[in-house]
Design an enzyme around this catalytic site. Sequence first.
Site, PDB file in Angstrom:
ATOM      1  N   GLY A 111      30.689  37.824  20.003  1.00  0.00           N
ATOM      2  CA  GLY A 111      30.640  37.614  18.606  1.00  0.00           C
ATOM      3  C   GLY A 111      30.647  35.999  18.290  1.00  0.00           C
ATOM      4  O   GLY A 111      31.826  35.503  19.078  1.00  0.00           O
ATOM      5  N   TYR A 167      54.944  69.203  59.081  1.00  0.00           N
ATOM      6  CA  TYR A 167      54.041  69.818  58.461  1.00  0.00           C
ATOM      7  C   TYR A 167      53.646  71.146  59.121  1.00  0.00           C
ATOM      8  O   TYR A 167      53.213  70.845  60.509  1.00  0.00           O
ATOM      9  CB  TYR A 167      52.851  69.122  58.018  1.00  0.00           C
ATOM     10  CG  TYR A 167      51.787  69.793  57.008  1.00  0.00           C
ATOM     11  CD1 TYR A 167      52.263  70.618  56.106  1.00  0.00           C
ATOM     12  CD2 TYR A 167      50.436  69.709  57.440  1.00  0.00           C
ATOM     13  CE1 TYR A 167      51.320  71.035  55.039  1.00  0.00           C
ATOM     14  CE2 TYR A 167      49.529  70.368  56.481  1.00  0.00           C
ATOM     15  CZ  TYR A 167      50.011  71.168  55.484  1.00  0.00           C
ATOM     16  OH  TYR A 167      48.877  71.697  54.537  1.00  0.00           O
ATOM     17  N   ARG A 226      54.193  54.408  52.930  1.00  0.00           N
ATOM     18  CA  ARG A 226      53.789  55.046  51.822  1.00  0.00           C
ATOM     19  C   ARG A 226      54.710  55.745  50.658  1.00  0.00           C
ATOM     20  O   ARG A 226      55.936  55.587  51.158  1.00  0.00           O
ATOM     21  CB  ARG A 226      53.025  56.557  52.529  1.00  0.00           C
ATOM     22  CG  ARG A 226      51.686  56.021  53.407  1.00  0.00           C
ATOM     23  CD  ARG A 226      51.230  57.264  54.144  1.00  0.00           C
ATOM     24  NE  ARG A 226      51.141  58.533  53.349  1.00  0.00           N
ATOM     25  CZ  ARG A 226      51.001  59.775  53.720  1.00  0.00           C
ATOM     26  NH1 ARG A 226      51.249  59.972  55.170  1.00  0.00           N
ATOM     27  NH2 ARG A 226      50.796  60.620  53.087  1.00  0.00           N
ATOM     28  N   ARG A 259      28.303  50.841  31.211  1.00  0.00           N
ATOM     29  CA  ARG A 259      27.826  49.698  32.180  1.00  0.00           C
ATOM     30  C   ARG A 259      28.555  49.818  33.333  1.00  0.00           C
ATOM     31  O   ARG A 259      28.378  49.212  34.542  1.00  0.00           O
ATOM     32  CB  ARG A 259      27.746  48.375  31.597  1.00  0.00           C
ATOM     33  CG  ARG A 259      26.630  48.042  30.913  1.00  0.00           C
ATOM     34  CD  ARG A 259      26.869  46.882  29.980  1.00  0.00           C
ATOM     35  NE  ARG A 259      27.542  46.801  28.765  1.00  0.00           N
ATOM     36  CZ  ARG A 259      28.090  45.784  28.157  1.00  0.00           C
ATOM     37  NH1 ARG A 259      27.672  44.585  28.418  1.00  0.00           N
ATOM     38  NH2 ARG A 259      28.706  46.198  26.947  1.00  0.00           N
ATOM     39  N   LEU A 267      42.087  50.092  20.586  1.00  0.00           N
ATOM     40  CA  LEU A 267      40.843  50.744  20.857  1.00  0.00           C
ATOM     41  C   LEU A 267      40.481  51.057  22.359  1.00  0.00           C
ATOM     42  O   LEU A 267      40.404  50.078  23.124  1.00  0.00           O
ATOM     43  CB  LEU A 267      39.541  49.894  20.112  1.00  0.00           C
ATOM     44  CG  LEU A 267      39.969  49.485  18.648  1.00  0.00           C
ATOM     45  CD1 LEU A 267      38.642  48.889  18.237  1.00  0.00           C
ATOM     46  CD2 LEU A 267      40.273  50.589  17.861  1.00  0.00           C
ATOM     47  N   ASN A 281      33.151  45.085  30.980  1.00  0.00           N
ATOM     48  CA  ASN A 281      32.054  46.010  30.754  1.00  0.00           C
ATOM     49  C   ASN A 281      31.429  46.475  31.743  1.00  0.00           C
ATOM     50  O   ASN A 281      30.693  47.323  31.724  1.00  0.00           O
ATOM     51  CB  ASN A 281      31.117  45.156  29.674  1.00  0.00           C
ATOM     52  CG  ASN A 281      31.537  44.682  28.488  1.00  0.00           C
ATOM     53  OD1 ASN A 281      32.334  45.380  27.837  1.00  0.00           O
ATOM     54  ND2 ASN A 281      31.586  43.601  28.062  1.00  0.00           N
ATOM     55  N   TYR A 340      55.374  58.110  63.547  1.00  0.00           N
ATOM     56  CA  TYR A 340      55.067  58.656  62.329  1.00  0.00           C
ATOM     57  C   TYR A 340      56.477  59.208  61.706  1.00  0.00           C
ATOM     58  O   TYR A 340      56.738  60.084  62.625  1.00  0.00           O
ATOM     59  CB  TYR A 340      53.862  59.726  62.345  1.00  0.00           C
ATOM     60  CG  TYR A 340      53.856  60.432  60.868  1.00  0.00           C
ATOM     61  CD1 TYR A 340      53.560  59.785  59.762  1.00  0.00           C
ATOM     62  CD2 TYR A 340      54.418  61.720  60.820  1.00  0.00           C
ATOM     63  CE1 TYR A 340      53.531  60.399  58.577  1.00  0.00           C
ATOM     64  CE2 TYR A 340      54.231  62.309  59.706  1.00  0.00           C
ATOM     65  CZ  TYR A 340      53.984  61.581  58.317  1.00  0.00           C
ATOM     66  OH  TYR A 340      54.196  62.339  57.090  1.00  0.00           O
ATOM     67  N   GLY A 377      31.133  52.138  15.915  1.00  0.00           N
ATOM     68  CA  GLY A 377      31.473  50.874  16.039  1.00  0.00           C
ATOM     69  C   GLY A 377      33.039  50.536  15.875  1.00  0.00           C
ATOM     70  O   GLY A 377      33.920  51.495  15.832  1.00  0.00           O
ATOM     71  N   LYS A 407      36.045  53.902  31.110  1.00  0.00           N
ATOM     72  CA  LYS A 407      36.102  52.474  31.479  1.00  0.00           C
ATOM     73  C   LYS A 407      37.682  52.287  31.483  1.00  0.00           C
ATOM     74  O   LYS A 407      38.349  51.266  32.371  1.00  0.00           O
ATOM     75  CB  LYS A 407      35.329  51.652  30.552  1.00  0.00           C
ATOM     76  CG  LYS A 407      35.709  50.144  30.737  1.00  0.00           C
ATOM     77  CD  LYS A 407      34.595  49.261  29.900  1.00  0.00           C
ATOM     78  CE  LYS A 407      34.814  49.042  28.621  1.00  0.00           C
ATOM     79  NZ  LYS A 407      33.786  48.155  28.029  1.00  0.00           N
TER      80      LYS A 407
HETATM   81  C1  UD1 Z   1      33.360  42.953  20.552  1.00  0.00           C
HETATM   82  C2  UD1 Z   1      33.241  42.509  19.290  1.00  0.00           C
HETATM   83  C3  UD1 Z   1      32.636  40.912  19.592  1.00  0.00           C
HETATM   84  C4  UD1 Z   1      33.575  40.153  20.628  1.00  0.00           C
HETATM   85  C5  UD1 Z   1      33.797  40.995  21.930  1.00  0.00           C
HETATM   86  C6  UD1 Z   1      34.793  40.697  22.848  1.00  0.00           C
HETATM   87  C7  UD1 Z   1      32.660  43.851  17.486  1.00  0.00           C
HETATM   88  C8  UD1 Z   1      31.790  44.258  16.739  1.00  0.00           C
HETATM   89  N1  UD1 Z   1      32.142  43.031  18.461  1.00  0.00           N
HETATM   90  O1  UD1 Z   1      32.009  43.226  21.314  1.00  0.00           O
HETATM   91  O2  UD1 Z   1      32.742  40.199  18.479  1.00  0.00           O
HETATM   92  O3  UD1 Z   1      33.020  38.924  21.007  1.00  0.00           O
HETATM   93  O4  UD1 Z   1      34.226  42.490  21.555  1.00  0.00           O
HETATM   94  O5  UD1 Z   1      35.073  41.282  24.076  1.00  0.00           O
HETATM   95  O6  UD1 Z   1      33.755  44.077  17.409  1.00  0.00           O
HETATM   96  N2  UD1 Z   1      35.201  50.819  20.768  1.00  0.00           N
HETATM   97  C9  UD1 Z   1      35.769  51.859  20.346  1.00  0.00           C
HETATM   98  N3  UD1 Z   1      34.892  52.838  19.557  1.00  0.00           N
HETATM   99  C10 UD1 Z   1      33.657  52.245  19.207  1.00  0.00           C
HETATM  100  C11 UD1 Z   1      33.199  51.051  19.581  1.00  0.00           C
HETATM  101  C12 UD1 Z   1      33.926  50.199  20.592  1.00  0.00           C
HETATM  102  O7  UD1 Z   1      36.820  52.579  20.700  1.00  0.00           O
HETATM  103  O8  UD1 Z   1      32.799  53.049  18.283  1.00  0.00           O
HETATM  104  C13 UD1 Z   1      36.227  50.172  21.533  1.00  0.00           C
HETATM  105  C14 UD1 Z   1      35.552  49.607  22.981  1.00  0.00           C
HETATM  106  O9  UD1 Z   1      36.284  50.994  23.957  1.00  0.00           O
HETATM  107  C15 UD1 Z   1      36.061  48.537  23.503  1.00  0.00           C
HETATM  108  C16 UD1 Z   1      36.263  47.782  22.108  1.00  0.00           C
HETATM  109  O10 UD1 Z   1      36.183  48.729  20.989  1.00  0.00           O
HETATM  110  O11 UD1 Z   1      37.635  48.645  23.867  1.00  0.00           O
HETATM  111  C17 UD1 Z   1      34.985  46.741  22.060  1.00  0.00           C
HETATM  112  O12 UD1 Z   1      33.869  47.527  21.779  1.00  0.00           O
HETATM  113  P1  UD1 Z   1      32.665  46.921  22.806  1.00  0.00           P
HETATM  114  O13 UD1 Z   1      31.672  47.912  22.828  1.00  0.00           O
HETATM  115  O14 UD1 Z   1      33.034  46.557  24.269  1.00  0.00           O
HETATM  116  O15 UD1 Z   1      32.584  45.662  21.793  1.00  0.00           O
HETATM  117  P2  UD1 Z   1      31.524  44.372  22.281  1.00  0.00           P
HETATM  118  O16 UD1 Z   1      30.132  44.484  22.443  1.00  0.00           O
HETATM  119  O17 UD1 Z   1      32.061  43.690  23.620  1.00  0.00           O
HETATM  120 MG    MG Z   2      33.426  44.802  25.041  1.00  0.00          MG
END
Ligand code: UD1
Ligand code: MG
Length: 450
Positions: free
Chosen positions: A148, A377, A323, A22, A15, A234, A356, A87, A29
């Site tokens: 969580g 150059y 480089r 943030r 994901l 984050n 250089y 989500g 990110k």
């Molecule tokens: C999530 C978990 C939490 C866990 C934590 C660990 C859920 C609901 N919660 O919370 O239990 O402790 O990670 O770090 O899963 N993302 C998407 N699309 C969305 C939402 C999120 O792609 O609609 C991706 C974000 O880019 C990220 C990941 O999912 O890579 C987690 O999302 P984030 O919002 O960071 O979840 P947390 O609040 O950290």
């Molecule tokens: Mg997270």
Amino acid sequence: MPETNTSRSCLAIVLAAGEGTRMRSDKPKVMHEIAGRPMLGHVLTAVRAAGAQRIAVVVGPDRIDVADCARSFAPDCAVFEQRDRLGTAHAVLAARAALEEPVDDVIIAFADTPLIDADIFARLREPLADGAALAILGFEAFDPTGYGRLILANGVLQAIREEKDASIEEKPISLCNAGLMALRGDMALGLLDAIGNANAKGEYYLTDAVAIAVDRGHSPQVVRAREQFVQGVNDRAQLAAAEAVMQERLRAQAMAGGATLIDPASVHLSADTVIGRDVVIEPNVFFGPGVSVGDNAVIHAFSHIEGTQIGAGAQIGPFARLRPGTRLAEKAKVGNFVEIKKAQVGPGAKVNHLSYIGDAQIGARANIGAGTITCNYDGFDKHLTRIGEGAFIGSNSALVAPVTIGDGAYVGSGSVVTQDVPDDALAIARGRQHTKEGWARDFRASRGRR
Ligand code: UD1
Ligand code: MG
């Protein structure tokens, strides 16, 4: 890696669609770097190493940059777009097409959890091989805020409660969800489709798969990891914290491989830095991406190196800048205040002081005197300088490219060389020296000084 996994097919869903608000950044990110590699790249490298034959990456709307980044680390990955950010479960379901193809194990990883490694994925898959429907990665959080919480009854996982939904009694629970999950392939879609959004954030929580599985008579398993491997990123402070962990790891690997780091904490490595045996690295050295260092090389203090191959027994620095596109053959020497770009330096050749060298080929055993500049150059194009084997370039010479200095040729100090110099020839290209006896004394006298 546990043997049980080798025979089972595996789909990894990563994901990477989060907004990363943030971070306060124009860059997504998951493309922020740790040890010179985007976080997404770290996660993809780990899932690939864990034996995932298929990889699906979920990116945000129109994030071509994230998709390209994913493909650069996993060329055959399938990229899915999550249009609305509803989500983590919703994000996983963006990859529905990948989930519809039969597979033994599905692993889900977050691209903002860059410190995980292949071993963790392998351990997470073990319970599936033993018949479990679901396994999640738990850890003891030093500070559980934001994570969580794992709700256990008699040691058996019942549910995962997100921070915002947790009760006063649940908040102090320190066993938390790392965010990684493994699901049995034939049950994944059934569980994910059952997830609703009746919670404090109104989001589809991937973590609800746990309670649903329990309702259906399964016993989700918890695999434990150390917080160091699962900390999420984050914001910029967490990015720096993850960088520190990664650097520790890379330095430990370099030392385990037989390199001496005199002051490890001051050496910055990249995820792909390759360091040979008996290499000595002095304090305050920076390795950007794409560097390999041959056996017995010495990197003196305060050197900055990127995209460079360093041959065995070479000596670099102190205060050298190498480089991208630089290749130093064995026993080459690059000394203080020397910058080299896109150049090959032959075996035993020396560029010892204040030079250089850009877009150049330097033959074996050539000696490049202090202050030599390749004028590569012209304001529009870059041009090549060739310096033959055993050639000697006198100090403070400017070699105006394109130009070739032959094997064994000799360039007088202070020359501005604009024409090729044949093998074994001497070229002196500077104004003649005029000497006037007594002139300085007469000059001073004219100004009333002795
Ligand atoms: C999530 C978990 C939490 C866990 C934590 C660990 C859920 C609901 N919660 O919370 O239990 O402790 O990670 O770090 O899963 N993302 C998407 N699309 C969305 C939402 C999120 O792609 O609609 C991706 C974000 O880019 C990220 C990941 O999912 O890579 C987690 O999302 P984030 O919002 O960071 O979840 P947390 O609040 O950290
Ligand atoms: Mg997270």
